[in-house]
Design an enzyme around this catalytic site. Sequence first.
Site, PDB file in Angstrom:
ATOM      1  N   TYR A 101     -40.561  53.644  22.561  1.00 23.11           N
ATOM      2  CA  TYR A 101     -40.981  54.315  23.796  1.00 23.11           C
ATOM      3  C   TYR A 101     -40.213  53.662  24.935  1.00 23.11           C
ATOM      4  CZ  TYR A 101     -44.509  55.943  27.305  1.00 23.11           C
ATOM      5  OH  TYR A 101     -45.165  56.487  28.377  1.00 23.11           O
TER       6      TYR A 101
ATOM      7  N   LYS B 297     -39.587  58.068  22.002  1.00 22.03           N
ATOM      8  CA  LYS B 297     -39.946  58.860  23.176  1.00 22.03           C
ATOM      9  C   LYS B 297     -39.084  58.381  24.330  1.00 22.03           C
ATOM     10  CE  LYS B 297     -43.462  60.122  26.486  1.00 22.03           C
ATOM     11  NZ  LYS B 297     -44.007  59.438  27.653  1.00 22.03           N
TER      12      LYS B 297
END
Length: 293
Positions: free
Chosen positions: A132, A160
Amino acid sequence: MTKSAYVALVTCFNEDETLNYEATRAQVRRQVEAGNNILCAGTNGDFSALTFDEKVKLTEEVVDEVAGKVKVIVNAGMPATFETLKLAKEFDRIGVDGIAVITPFFIACTQDGLIRHYHTVADGVSTPIYLYDIPARTQNHIEPETAAKLADHPNIAGIKDSGGAKETLEAYMAVGKAKEGFEVYSGPDHLVHWALQNGAAGCISGLGNVMPNVLARIVSCYNAGAEAGAAAAQEAYTGMRVDLYKLGFPPAMVKRALWVMDHSVGASRQPALLPDPEQDKEIEAILKKFELI
């Protein structure tokens, strides 16, 4: 492949700043009804304001409410690898579909340090790990070359990207194309359709808290080959993003817009944004413009 939409779900609070699990469950039901998957305890979920035990309890409540209807990813990222792994093991026990790990914050990391961090967490659990990246908030950035190295780990399933730069997202998607089983999820709300067209596995969006059906429409239209419908939904989504985010910090604006729609979500813990009646009027006008109230 079929693309997926995740919403970075808000965490709801009572007036005394304790967690409001019933209101959070109501937001989960709203997303499930729209057909969106859930990212729990992320940036839009005020994860940095939650205690260890609250994150565990919150995840249990969300997973229970979802009841297998959609997928649930939860963010375990903390500054220290030690606590990140402890959280990840709790989420592994609860049974989620994925564990996102935001890059460490406050502690400056080398790329080698990030590799050690992610390998340690991925080695310690059986649930797939998702990198992330949100360098504007953490001051640590996963370079695409580092993502490529991490993609070789059998328990690291994707990333992400919330950096906001097309060039970085393109570089991550190149990794995804080269490394089978490594999925790239776009974070920026204005890039959902573009990312789907260019190889992303899906998106994880904060604005979906406010416009769950529009987000779902972008992805469902794309999956159905209805490019015109996806483009039209993206245009509305981007328009809302531009109008709302010009008022302030995006996660705070998402939470406040949702509060204007439904007071049960509460405010965020201090020192987050305080209520501003004038700003609330502006938000209300934007919500009316997009026929959300």
